[in-house]
Design an enzyme around this catalytic site. Sequence first.
Site, PDB file in Angstrom:
ATOM      1  N   SER A 227       0.838  -1.202   0.000  1.00  0.00           N
ATOM      2  CA  SER A 227       0.000   0.000   0.000  1.00  0.00           C
ATOM      3  C   SER A 227       0.866   1.241   0.000  1.00  0.00           C
ATOM      4  O   SER A 227       2.000   1.229   0.500  1.00  0.00           O
ATOM      5  CB  SER A 227      -0.891   0.019   1.239  1.00  0.00           C
ATOM      6  N   ASP A 228       0.334   2.326  -0.567  1.00  0.00           N
ATOM      7  CA  ASP A 228       0.936   3.616  -0.259  1.00  0.00           C
ATOM      8  C   ASP A 228       0.757   3.830   1.239  1.00  0.00           C
ATOM      9  O   ASP A 228      -0.139   3.255   1.866  1.00  0.00           O
ATOM     10  CB  ASP A 228       0.264   4.731  -1.062  1.00  0.00           C
ATOM     11  N   TRP A 229       1.577   4.654   1.809  1.00  0.00           N
ATOM     12  CA  TRP A 229       1.617   4.795   3.260  1.00  0.00           C
ATOM     13  C   TRP A 229       0.301   5.426   3.757  1.00  0.00           C
ATOM     14  O   TRP A 229       0.041   6.602   3.530  1.00  0.00           O
ATOM     15  CB  TRP A 229       2.822   5.625   3.661  1.00  0.00           C
TER      16      TRP A 229
END
Length: 739
Positions: A227-229
């Site tokens: 995931s993106d953060w």
Amino acid sequence: MAESTNRLANVSRTDRIALGSGADFWTTKAVGAVPSLVLTDGPHGVRRQAGATDHLGLAESLPATCFPPAVGLAQSWDPDLVRRVGRALGAEARALGVDVLLGPGVNIKRDPRGGRSFEYFSEDPTLTGALGAAWVEGVQSVGVGASLKHFAANNCETDRMRSSSDIDPRPLREIYLRAFAHIVRTARPWTVMCSYNRINGVYVAHNRWLLTDVLRGEWGFDGLVVSDWGAVVDRVASVAAGLDLQMPGDGGRGDAQVAAALAAGALVESAVDRAAEAVAALADKATRGRAQGTPAPDEQAHHALAREVAGLCMVLLRNENDLLPLTPGRSLAVIGEFAEAPRYQGGGSSHVNPTALDIPLAEIRALAAPGTVDYARGFTTDDSGDARALREEAVRVAAAAEVAVVFLGLAANQESEGFDRTDIEIPADQLDLLAEVVRVQPNTVAVLVHGGVLRLTPVVELAPAILDAALSGQAGGGAIADVLFGVVNPSGRLAETVPVRLADTPAYLDFPGEHSHVRYGEGLYVGYRWYDVREWEVCFPFGHGLSYTEFAYSDATATADESGLRVTVTVTNTGARAGREIVQVYTSVPDSTVARPPRELRGFRATSELAPGDSEQVTVEVPRADLAYWDTRVDRWVVEDGRYGVHIGASSRDLRAATEVRVTGDEVRVPITARSTLGEALADPKAAAALGELFEGMSASMSGDALGVDMMRMIASIPLERLTGFGVSPDALRAVYDD
């Protein structure tokens, strides 16, 4: 996957679940034989946080080479150069203990106001895909993983964690997913990072169609999806959709949710196993990478590479009366704050702590004759100082010199990750300064520093020479000086169109959206495709860039076979200086049966450095798959049969040679259903035969003009099921339909 499965043979369900989330901001968990991994930004330099990681990842980072960000790097149009940068980035990542470098960013630049434009390559998927693949190959060649991002359609920063990118199937496939597909298939990145946004209402992190059906099923991706953060909204839904690793760690909350879902039968165990095995497989790759024995990076050598790269990324937009290159003996007035306080990278998560920094003013003085360069600040970007006095000083210095070099652009607080711009204007005080300088010094060169497209019409009206430096990294100051003085002959090309005004841009009415929805109303017509189909003037076209020499194109040929197109052209340096040319190949389908832009970039290649009078035959291969469009009737890629125009030139609007080639298309049969039209059925041999009896006795009336119209054309659009209203029996129609 067998080796990673063995690593997990004796790992408990609890620990398998735990592998799917981070230990903290930048690291994964160590579980059994699976070691902890370090993932960190960024695409143009390693942002390795010093000491213990903080919960926001904002602490100071260790020094690393800041190469030109993607906005600058893309202007090289040179995959080999990008591959060299990737290899250097990988070496520095390895030396700093980083296992996965979070890049490249390959989203399409849909609108010039996008806040993250500096971190993405281009408005075109062919250019983006080629450069992104080279970046991945370079980084991974030294045993460090890449993370292809932000997957997908993450084209604005406004409301970026909720906003839905609402896109029709053809532009989604042909524009926004195409570069990702190319990179996954050719460069095989270790990881793909899913973006924050939704696509057509579904969060990417929950989107099984995107993460599993398309990414893994269609493209054959065999790596890890991270995931993106902070992109995960629902960990259980994400794991079910195809997400393997949630970053950063959340203190175990997501792990507990997955465990509860398994116990309740709301999540299948195979999904958890898939995620755990992907993490273990990534750890296997990283372990081998750590043992690869990459030589320690040489800071000075990497700085020299950064300067070489930046020089090849500079775009000479204008050069009236051959004002450039400068000769060392002429007196110069260097004006503008950016000359002594350079803007060389974007703001946000990819911000790099550089190992060194070239100051443009110092580098210009180093190449000029001693005592011939005066400097005036001219303006400030923080509203400090006496604006009038600064401007008057700049005018005095310009009037006393033979040539003025004025630095213009955007400050770090005017464009950054996290917000979109509301305009594309150069600050008014800078334009006013330029006007006053040109009034007293007609020989004025404008040097532009910026991460997003600027409206340049006012600059074109004033300055006879314009050099676009974009954001050029820590060695950009030296590269600017090299190009200004002709040490480097400029060969960079624009990777995005510069419009006459913001209102001309494709997404002007649909950016950045409203109520958490962004309608991609321009469809396929992104960037130069939009301006070409509307036949609008632009300030500078996609692919534009001048040189200190001239090139001629001749002997263009194109052939087609089952693998695609092979395009050749001879390029000759007809000028007085050595230089290289970027050859661009566009195709068109004049008789297409579907909507298409007038021309689309299909390939490109840089020549070698050609001495005056030298020629080189350039060959550009266009894979057959790149000629295909997404056929929404059958939900697959289709190469259309027919004549294809092949246009070769120095920009999208500077086409020097053209030829034509016949392409054998794919066979497409659209199933005949009750909702098919009469015209569609009659075009299908099987259905037309079945309809034959129904039209006996009707042919004469249909061929006549009793109603003053072509009856066949009028009724061709009637759906078959509606014929029952005209006395045709449903039973008779069933013989026409496919089973």
